[in-house]
Design a protein around this motif. Structure first.
Motif, mmCIF file in Angstrom:
data_model
loop_
_atom_site.group_PDB
_atom_site.id
_atom_site.type_symbol
_atom_site.label_atom_id
_atom_site.label_comp_id
_atom_site.label_asym_id
_atom_site.label_seq_id
_atom_site.Cartn_x
_atom_site.Cartn_y
_atom_site.Cartn_z
ATOM 1 N N UNK A 144 0.847 -1.207 0.000
ATOM 2 C CA UNK A 144 0.000 0.000 0.000
ATOM 3 C C UNK A 144 0.876 1.247 0.000
ATOM 4 N N UNK A 145 2.018 1.180 0.667
ATOM 5 C CA UNK A 145 2.943 2.313 0.697
ATOM 6 C C UNK A 145 3.459 2.645 -0.715
ATOM 7 N N UNK A 146 3.581 1.651 -1.568
ATOM 8 C CA UNK A 146 4.017 1.907 -2.942
ATOM 9 C C UNK A 146 2.967 2.719 -3.690
ATOM 10 N N UNK A 147 1.694 2.405 -3.444
ATOM 11 C CA UNK A 147 0.617 3.181 -4.074
ATOM 12 C C UNK A 147 0.634 4.616 -3.550
ATOM 13 N N UNK A 204 -8.635 2.625 2.240
ATOM 14 C CA UNK A 204 -8.722 4.071 1.998
ATOM 15 C C UNK A 204 -8.327 4.842 3.254
ATOM 16 N N UNK A 205 -8.848 4.436 4.388
ATOM 17 C CA UNK A 205 -8.546 5.138 5.642
ATOM 18 C C UNK A 205 -7.051 5.064 5.970
ATOM 19 N N UNK A 206 -6.438 3.910 5.654
ATOM 20 C CA UNK A 206 -4.992 3.774 5.894
ATOM 21 C C UNK A 206 -4.227 4.805 5.071
ATOM 22 N N UNK A 207 -4.629 4.991 3.806
ATOM 23 C CA UNK A 207 -3.938 5.910 2.914
ATOM 24 C C UNK A 207 -4.184 7.362 3.334
ATOM 25 N N UNK A 208 -5.436 7.645 3.799
ATOM 26 C CA UNK A 208 -5.734 8.994 4.285
ATOM 27 C C UNK A 208 -4.870 9.299 5.495
ATOM 28 N N UNK A 209 -4.732 8.307 6.373
ATOM 29 C CA UNK A 209 -3.917 8.492 7.577
ATOM 30 C C UNK A 209 -2.455 8.751 7.222
#
Length: 647
Positions: free
Chosen positions: A555-558, A597-602
């Motif tokens: 997810x960090x790559x995205x 989504x919430x992980x990426x927003x955070x």
């Protein structure tokens, strides 16, 4: 009575001691002659000792070797058999090898292979064992190479020993022990034959049809054999026993060694300036000279320091001023721990030599290897029958322009102990090791074939050897030299090149498929960024919707891509497997999408650039639907997230 008994014991003991001492003297005498290469009288003496009931492992070894080196393979096999059966603890690897060779010569391949298996059991890192392991079907390979030559008897053979032909002007020089003119006192005791001299035939005129002995400047009362001349016939290199000032010279073990000498042809047709070559020695033998096509290199056989086996093939540079460089061993592809000898180099730089270390039919066989570009690690090939037989086959020479040549053999159908045979090569021997390389080039992400990609063969010096272009189905076909190490490299514009290194091999065809990565990500609306970034699948645990630790990096790559491209918008599609109620799975997948989504927003990505939707079990990637039994791993493939680029 006691006195008589005592006297009887003394007399008996004296007689026993006398017999033992006499036997020991016989053995010592035989050993002296063995060390002096006087094998024929050694055989007679060893046999006498055996007949008297005196036997030992050492005696059987020496007797077996005496037969072996005199090419009496039947007697050698019987002697080695007795050694193996009666003294198994004293049998070293070399004797298993020689026993195997004698059995092979006699056509007993099964027992020969059994002895080679014994040899392999007690040897480590022996090249002959490796060759046997690699060439278990070597007889099939020899059969494939056989039938390429039509042979016939040399019309000048005698009832004696004739061998070592070499091209000279329009004819030949060869070695023979036919009438030496020196009577029996100069008879050599290696095999009880007369000493060898050099003869020429049809060398000065095609119509001469006579055998003429070369002058006394070259021939002496010891052995002269194996010669080579320069193309203009002005310089002769030949082999002779160590002989100086009318006397023969022995080494510290009492052995008369062999040396290479040179001679120059004078205007009146006589050989003059007979000189030893500077790398000769009284401590080891140098013999059997051969010249490279440009006559700047001399090849020869020797047991000098640095030899891998009983004798090896060496080479030495001939400098323009007539001096010589330092001898160099041709290495472990050509040479083994056994005998490599009698080299000859053709105009096309093919080295022919004889060996009993490489897999063969028995005794010495003739082998060939390509040495162009001074590479001595290409495949060594047995030339097959009828040149090779179960006996010794050696001193092979060949003219590639006429396809004619000569060799010598001690096969039973010959006229003498050794005979020269002429031959015509009807089918060229295949020496190039060509390996077919095929495969397909594809896009690593989409798996689509790449048409027009270039696949290159690059050698170890980083030079391009050949190349091919993939066809409409993404396929390519190449051939590589499998005697060398090669890089096979696939390239295409817009992709990162990929390559595979291939070591020297047996030439069996290889399939190499390439999957090329794009050198930059070019994405459009609707593309899955997970595929474009080659992400590992974002997996979730069963009945859970929080991101697993092992998926966070993906997810960090995205997130990194979205940080690099601020206008990039992503829709996270989340999926479940089929286990559980459909409605529950739909809810679970929605929660997984929201969790991502919430992980990426955070992590700092704006909420207006992200969407999330759950599809439950409606888009399975395999057949694991309701009612189908699947493994846990198969179900896990469906618990995933996708990152779709939005407008």
């Amino acid at each position: 009575m006691k006195k008589k008994l005592h006297l009887l014991i003394i007399v008996t003991a004296h007689l026993i001691t006398t017999v033992v001492v006499a036997q020991e003297r016989l053995v010592n005498k035989a050993n002296e002659q063995y060390q002096d290469y006087s094998f024929s009288p050694a055989i007679d003496i060893y046999k006498r000792v055996l007949e008297k009931g005196y036997v030992s492992a050492d005696l059987l070894k020496k007797l077996g070797n005496s037969y072996y080196f005199n090419a009496d393979y039947d007697e050698a096999a019987q002697t080695y058999k007795r050694l193996v059966e009666e003294y198994p603890a004293d049998v070293g690897p070399e004797y298993y090898f020689r026993y195997s060779q004698t059995l092979k010569t006699l056509g007993n391949y099964k027992d020969s292979n059994d002895m080679m298996a014994k040899f392999m059991e007690i040897t480590t890192n022996d090249m002959r064992a490796s060759a046997f392991k690699d060439e278990k079907d070597y007889l099939d390979e020899i059969r494939e190479n056989s039938g390429r030559y039509d042979i016939e008897q040399f019309q000048y053979n005698s009832p004696y020993s004739d061998f070592a032909p070499s091209f000279y002007k329009e004819g030949l020089i060869f070695s023979s022990d036919r009438d030496t003119g020196n009577l029996a006192r100069y008879r050599h005791t290696w095999n009880s034959k007369d000493f060898l001299d050099l003869y020429k035939v049809d060398a000065d005129s095609i119509s001469t049809n006579t055998v003429v002995k070369i002058g006394e400047e070259v021939n002496t009362r010891l052995h002269e054999s194996t010669s080579i001349t320069t193309l203009d016939g002005s310089t002769l290199y030949f082999t002779r026993n160590n002989f100086k000032d009318g006397k023969y010279i022995k080494d510290e073990n009492g052995v008369i060694r062999l040396k290479i000498l040179s001679a120059t042809l004078s205007d009146d047709g006589k050989w003059t300036n007979v000189n030893e070559l500077p790398f000769n020695s009284d401590s080891y033998s140098t013999a059997h000279p051969a010249l490279s096509p440009d006559e700047k290199t001399l090849f020869f056989a020797s047991d000098m320091p640095g030899t891998l086996g009983e004798s090896d093939i060496f080479r030495v540079e001939i400098n323009e001023d007539g001096t010589f460089g330092t001898p160099e061993n041709l290495g472990k592809t050509v040479n083994t721990e056994a005998r490599e000898t009698f080299p000859f180099v053709t105009a096309e730089e093919i080295l022919y030599f004889s060996s009993d270390g490489h897999p063969g039919l028995g005794g010495l066989d003739v082998f060939a290897t390509k040495i162009k570009d001074e590479l001595f690690d290409r495949s060594v090939v047995n030339v097959g029958g009828p040149v090779n037989s179960q006996m010794d086959d050696f001193t092979f020479i060949f003219n590639e322009e006429t396809r004619k040549g000569y060799f010598a053999s001690n096969r039973s159908e010959g006229l003498g102990a050794d005979d020269i045979y002429g031959f015509l090569e009807t089918t060229p021997l295949e020496l190039d090791c060509n390996q077919a390389i095929t495969g397909t080039v594809r896009d690593k992400i989409s798996n689509e074939v790449l048409v027009g990609a270039t696949v290159k063969v690059i050698d170890e010096e980083n030079k391009e050897v050949s190349s091919a272009i993939t066809d409409s189905e993404g396929n390519y076909v190449l051939s590589i030299d499998c005697d060398r190490g090669n890089f096979v490299r696939a390239t295409m514009q817009g992709y990162v090149p990929s390559e595979e290194y291939l070591t020297k091999s047996d030439g069996k065809p290889r399939i190499i498929d390439f999957y090329l990565e794009r050198d930059r990500v070019t994405a459009g609306f609707g593309d899955d960024l997970a595929k474009l970034l080659q992400l590992s699948t974002i997996y979730f645990d069963f009945d859970k919707y929080n991101i697993r630790k092992d998926s966070e990096i993906e997810v960090e790559k995205v997130i990194a891509a979205m940080e690099k491209y601020p206008s990039l918008k992503i829709k996270v599609n989340s999926h479940t497997d089929s286990r559980g109620r459909d409605s529950y799975n739909l809810w679970l997948s929605q929660k997984r999408a929201e969790s991502t989504v919430n992980y990426m927003i955070a992590k700092g990505i704006s909420a207006n650039r992200l969407q999330g939707e759950g599809f439950g079990e409606t888009k399975l990637v395999n057949g694991c639907k309701n009612g189908v039994r699947c493994s846990a791993k198969e179900h896990e493939l469906n618990r995933r997230s996708e990152f779709i680029i939005m407008e």
